[in-house]
Scaffold this motif. Structure first.
Motif, PDB file in Angstrom:
ATOM      1  N   GLU A  56       4.024   5.739  -5.491  1.00 33.59           N
ATOM      2  CA  GLU A  56       3.995   5.797  -6.961  1.00 33.59           C
ATOM      3  C   GLU A  56       3.045   6.880  -7.439  1.00 33.59           C
ATOM      4  O   GLU A  56       3.309   7.566  -8.427  1.00 33.59           O
ATOM      5  N   LYS A  57       1.915   7.014  -6.708  1.00 31.44           N
ATOM      6  CA  LYS A  57       0.895   7.999  -7.115  1.00 31.44           C
ATOM      7  C   LYS A  57       1.350   9.421  -6.832  1.00 31.44           C
ATOM      8  O   LYS A  57       0.992  10.348  -7.529  1.00 31.44           O
ATOM      9  N   SER A  58       2.146   9.593  -5.754  1.00 29.78           N
ATOM     10  CA  SER A  58       2.486  10.962  -5.320  1.00 29.78           C
ATOM     11  C   SER A  58       3.532  11.606  -6.238  1.00 29.78           C
ATOM     12  O   SER A  58       4.213  10.983  -6.994  1.00 29.78           O
ATOM     13  N   ARG A 108       2.346   1.798  -3.441  1.00 23.70           N
ATOM     14  CA  ARG A 108       1.364   2.330  -4.409  1.00 23.70           C
ATOM     15  C   ARG A 108       1.130   3.815  -4.162  1.00 23.70           C
ATOM     16  O   ARG A 108       1.046   4.608  -5.100  1.00 23.70           O
ATOM     17  N   ALA A 109       1.053   4.188  -2.877  1.00 27.01           N
ATOM     18  CA  ALA A 109       0.836   5.604  -2.539  1.00 27.01           C
ATOM     19  C   ALA A 109       2.030   6.435  -3.005  1.00 27.01           C
ATOM     20  O   ALA A 109       1.865   7.534  -3.548  1.00 27.01           O
ATOM     21  N   GLU A 141       0.839  -1.216   0.000  1.00 36.10           N
ATOM     22  CA  GLU A 141       0.000   0.000   0.000  1.00 36.10           C
ATOM     23  C   GLU A 141       0.868   1.259   0.000  1.00 36.10           C
ATOM     24  O   GLU A 141       0.614   2.203  -0.747  1.00 36.10           O
TER      25      GLU A 141
END
Ligand SMILES: Cc1cc2nc3c(=O)[nH]c(=O)nc-3n(C[C@H](O)[C@H](O)[C@H](O)COP(=O)(O)O)c2cc1C
Length: 211
Positions: free
Chosen positions: A209-211, A206-207, A203
């Motif tokens: 990668e998004k930021s 993924r966070a 998790e």
């Protein structure tokens, strides 16, 4: 994502080294571009607490005015912990607890006013929590019906790491290594790894990668 990978066994072909390496490989499956900060306490052991370090830690007064250079190593090691998103430790059980090379690291990273606050109710952690994945090898057995010795290793590590704020600790172990042939050791390692929970790391990645 940053991995801090620590090993303690003096043996190159070591069960705890193989276990910690396998844990790191699993993390890299989840976070392939993770960076790894490595410390091998067998080939590069930390010194025991020096006189200046012990004197500086001896009271709030000396802690507020540290002896010159006394906290340098401690600061370096704490920065490594702070920079890590996940910490992986490979360690043998030695005489029912942690080997002294790992204790030397613990003695540098637990520091009043820096990584924990001393309160009447005990130590309160000052570091952000992050997963600590610990791969243990023991010659005998310390869990389950076949345990033949007390375990001062896992409760000890839970308490000291928890006291600085690292509460998400997972223990994996390969036990009874004294009696395992190579195939049995591989099976025991795979069985230990099956219990590894990488949900929070997945998790977080993924966070990131998004930021
Ligand atoms: C000094 C020393 C103390 C040990 N104490 C214990 C112990 O208390 N309990 C145990 O199960 N095994 C003990 N062992 C055995 C090791 O835990 C075992 O060989 C383990 O596989 C070593 O880890 P490694 O394979 O990663 O080197 C000890 C080994 C050494 C060298």
């Amino acid at each position: 994502m940053n991995i801090l990978h620590l090993d303690c066994s003096p043996r190159r072909e070591s069960h705890s080294r193989q276990l910690s390496a396998a844990i790191v490989r699993r993390i890299l499956e989840v976070a392939p571009d993770a960076t790894i900060r490595r410390r091998d306490f067998a080939s590069a052991p930390l010194p025991h607490a020096s006189s200046d370090y012990a004197t500086t830690l001896s009271s709030p007064v000396t802690l507020a005015a540290p002896l010159k250079g006394a906290l340098e190593l401690s600061e370096t090691l704490i920065h490594e912990v702070e920079a890590a998103d996940v910490i992986v430790i490979g360690t043998p059980m030695n005489n029912l607890t942690v080997p002294s090379v790992l204790k030397a690291w613990i003695d540098q990273i637990l520091r009043a006013g820096r990584t924990f606050m001393s309160t009447p109710a005990g130590k309160v952690g000052m570091l952000k929590d992050r997963p600590v994945l610990i791969g243990i090898a023991s010659g005998g057995t310390f869990t389950g019906d076949r345990a033949n010795q007390p375990d001062f290793l896992t409760p000890y590590l839970s308490v000291v790491l928890g006291s600085i704020g690292l509460k998400a600790v997972q223990f994996l172990s390969v036990q009874a290594t004294a009696f395992l042939n190579a195939d049995q050791a591989t099976q025991a390692r795979d069985k230990a790894l099956a219990a590894l929970d990488l949900k929070s790391i997945t998790e977080d990645y993924r966070a990131l990668e998004k930021s």
